[in-house]
Scaffold this motif. Structure first.
Motif, PDB file in Angstrom:
ATOM      1  N   PHE A 201     124.896 -12.196 144.957  1.00  0.00           N
ATOM      2  CA  PHE A 201     125.396 -12.525 143.711  1.00  0.00           C
ATOM      3  C   PHE A 201     125.686 -11.428 142.861  1.00  0.00           C
ATOM      4  CE2 PHE A 201     124.489 -17.220 144.359  1.00  0.00           C
ATOM      5  CZ  PHE A 201     125.674 -17.824 144.069  1.00  0.00           C
ATOM      6  N   ASP A 202     125.666 -10.372 142.994  1.00  0.00           N
ATOM      7  CA  ASP A 202     126.082  -9.264 142.105  1.00  0.00           C
ATOM      8  C   ASP A 202     126.232  -7.946 143.145  1.00  0.00           C
ATOM      9  OD1 ASP A 202     126.538  -7.883 139.746  1.00  0.00           O
ATOM     10  OD2 ASP A 202     124.276  -7.897 139.041  1.00  0.00           O
ATOM     11  N   THR A 203     127.130  -8.289 143.997  1.00  0.00           N
ATOM     12  CA  THR A 203     127.591  -7.068 144.896  1.00  0.00           C
ATOM     13  C   THR A 203     128.487  -6.241 144.255  1.00  0.00           C
ATOM     14  OG1 THR A 203     129.228  -8.617 145.976  1.00  0.00           O
ATOM     15  CG2 THR A 203     126.867  -8.288 146.947  1.00  0.00           C
ATOM     16  N   SER A 206     128.389  -0.713 142.098  1.00  0.00           N
ATOM     17  CA  SER A 206     127.279   0.122 141.605  1.00  0.00           C
ATOM     18  C   SER A 206     125.844  -0.484 142.208  1.00  0.00           C
ATOM     19  CB  SER A 206     127.212   0.339 139.935  1.00  0.00           C
ATOM     20  OG  SER A 206     127.169  -0.813 139.475  1.00  0.00           O
ATOM     21  N   ASN A 207     125.997  -1.642 142.792  1.00  0.00           N
ATOM     22  CA  ASN A 207     124.732  -2.174 143.285  1.00  0.00           C
ATOM     23  C   ASN A 207     124.325  -1.711 144.767  1.00  0.00           C
ATOM     24  OD1 ASN A 207     123.541  -3.012 140.964  1.00  0.00           O
ATOM     25  ND2 ASN A 207     124.601  -4.992 141.068  1.00  0.00           N
ATOM     26  N   PHE A 208     125.145  -0.690 145.345  1.00  0.00           N
ATOM     27  CA  PHE A 208     124.765  -0.050 146.544  1.00  0.00           C
ATOM     28  C   PHE A 208     124.686   1.318 146.276  1.00  0.00           C
ATOM     29  CE2 PHE A 208     127.808  -3.730 147.310  1.00  0.00           C
ATOM     30  CZ  PHE A 208     127.272  -4.283 148.611  1.00  0.00           C
ATOM     31  N   ILE A 221     120.735  -2.725 146.027  1.00  0.00           N
ATOM     32  CA  ILE A 221     119.638  -2.555 144.820  1.00  0.00           C
ATOM     33  C   ILE A 221     120.134  -4.029 143.819  1.00  0.00           C
ATOM     34  CG2 ILE A 221     119.330  -0.419 144.763  1.00  0.00           C
ATOM     35  CD1 ILE A 221     120.971  -0.053 142.394  1.00  0.00           C
ATOM     36  N   ASP A 222     119.442  -4.319 142.848  1.00  0.00           N
ATOM     37  CA  ASP A 222     119.623  -5.242 141.803  1.00  0.00           C
ATOM     38  C   ASP A 222     119.506  -6.463 142.285  1.00  0.00           C
ATOM     39  OD1 ASP A 222     120.203  -6.203 139.540  1.00  0.00           O
ATOM     40  OD2 ASP A 222     122.140  -5.575 139.136  1.00  0.00           O
ATOM     41  N   LEU A 223     118.312  -7.111 142.560  1.00  0.00           N
ATOM     42  CA  LEU A 223     118.144  -8.252 143.202  1.00  0.00           C
ATOM     43  C   LEU A 223     117.803  -9.462 142.334  1.00  0.00           C
ATOM     44  CD1 LEU A 223     115.922  -6.645 146.078  1.00  0.00           C
ATOM     45  CD2 LEU A 223     118.321  -6.844 146.008  1.00  0.00           C
TER      46      LEU A 223
HETATM   47 MG    MG Z   1     122.897  -7.365 138.116  1.00  0.00          MG
END
Ligand code: MG
Ligand code: GN1
Length: 344
Positions: A201-203, A206-208, A221-223
């Motif tokens: 739900f937040d791919t 910057s979350n890789f 990241i950011d789970l």
């Molecule tokens: Mg997030």
């Protein structure tokens, strides 16, 4: 944050640890994040925005359950979860510590095609490895998070209560969005018909994390938003952020566009790792359009509400972001549909 406070928080995890230095991380529009330097090691110290994530305990449950399944499936990427599986409370703030992934970088816009391919494979692998999770056991920590009807209702409410000046500044975009509401309602209908899976739900890009030297994807990241949902949310957010060659923070609105080749590479690499149903596969490209439009709605709503949700660094920031996403949406609507059938 003061070093003294970081030291106190750190000791809740490592009683004899010594924090030597702190560095704020400016990425992320919701939580507060720092790199903590000790003599030999780095960590990530982060406080949760509990207004946005009131069900953070249930969120932790989701993270740990998914982690267990990923471990059993030998998920080949790091999945940094809170150290000692715990959150601590300090003056009504909630903090957690994460391992720091050495030699890695994150990007806010695509630097190369290798990155796209790597990220697509990483998400595909995540879907394959989490397929054993009993999805009904996961908590819905943010109800209606990607529900089009809900986001439109919030938007309408904001239009009705916003100050005159903001409404005027946003007028053209308000009308543009009004003309596309159907897309978000169609998105809801599709979601109701597709299989429930473990969804990040937040791919956003910057979350890789990627290896500094080899460009290989190293971590997801950011789970905090891990919940049950459909694949459309994640692939849609990847299309939204990877195809936007200038990135979501760009103020060069007239130059914002989606790169069709990137979408093609992304979908191909994702589908090389995971088997989806035919119904899911046919909607991946549409998901990119819908999630991008939804993000424009969310940024504009926040602008009309006087910037209470997303962190901003200038007054018009959310309006600019909403315009950026609108330009991307238009480009996605008019760019050529990548041929997905090559992989079938
Ligand atoms: Mg997030
Ligand atoms: C927020 O906090 P961050 O940057 O990970 C938001 C996402 C948006 C994103 C846009 C809980 O994510 O939904 O897509 O900003 N997270 C929440 O950059 O609302």
């Amino acid at each position: 944050m003061e070093l003294k406070k970081a030291q106190y928080l750190f000791e809740q995890f490592f009683p004899h640890g010594k924090v030597e230095h702190l560095q704020a991380i400016t990425e992320g529009l919701i939580n507060q994040t720092f790199v903590v330097f000790t003599t030999h090691q780095k960590f990530i110290l982060q406080s949760i925005n509990t207004t946005v994530f009131p069900l953070f305990k249930e969120g932790l449950f989701n993270i740990l359950l998914v982690k267990k399944h990923l471990f059993e499936a030998k998920f080949p990427y790091a999945f940094p979860t809170p150290i000692q599986d715990k959150y601590i409370e300090c003056k009504s703030e909630i903090w957690r510590l994460f391992p720091y992934i050495e030699d890695s970088v994150c990007y806010n816009k695509v630097p190369s095609q290798t990155i796209v391919q790597e990220a697509g494979k990483c998400l595909g692998s995540f879907y394959r490895s989490s397929a054993t999770v009993p999805v009904e056991q996961l908590h819905i920590t943010l109800p209606d998070f990607h529900a089009g009807a809900f986001r439109l209702a919030q938007f309408e409410q904001a239009v009705n209560t916003s100050g005159k000046e903001r409404k005027q500044l946003a007028q053209e975009l308000i009308e543009n969005i009004d003309s596309q509401k159907e897309i978000l309602l169609q998105f809801d209908q599709l979601n109701a018909s597709l299989p429930q899976r473990v969804v990040h739900f937040d791919t956003k890009i910057s979350n890789f994390l990627f290896d500094k030297k080899t460009d290989k994807a190293t971590a997801l990241i950011d789970l905090d938003t891990l919940m049950p949902g459909t694949v459309l949310s994640d692939i849609g957010d990847m299309i939204r952020t990877y195809s936007n060659v200038l990135g979501e923070e760009s103020q060069e609105i007239s130059q914002v566009r989606a790169d069709a080749k990137i979408i093609k590479v992304l979908l191909r690499s994702f589908l090389s790792e995971v088997t989806l149903t035919k119904e899911e596969k046919t909607q991946l490209y549409f998901a990119g359009q819908a999630i991008t439009l939804m993000q424009s709605v969310r940024f504009l709503t926040d602008f009309l509400n006087d910037n209470v949700y997303f962190k901003t660094s200038y007054e018009m920031h959310n309006l600019m972001r909403a315009q950026n996403q609108w330009a991307l949406y238009k480009s996605l609507k008019h760019s050529v549909l990548p041929n997905l059938h090559e992989n079938e």
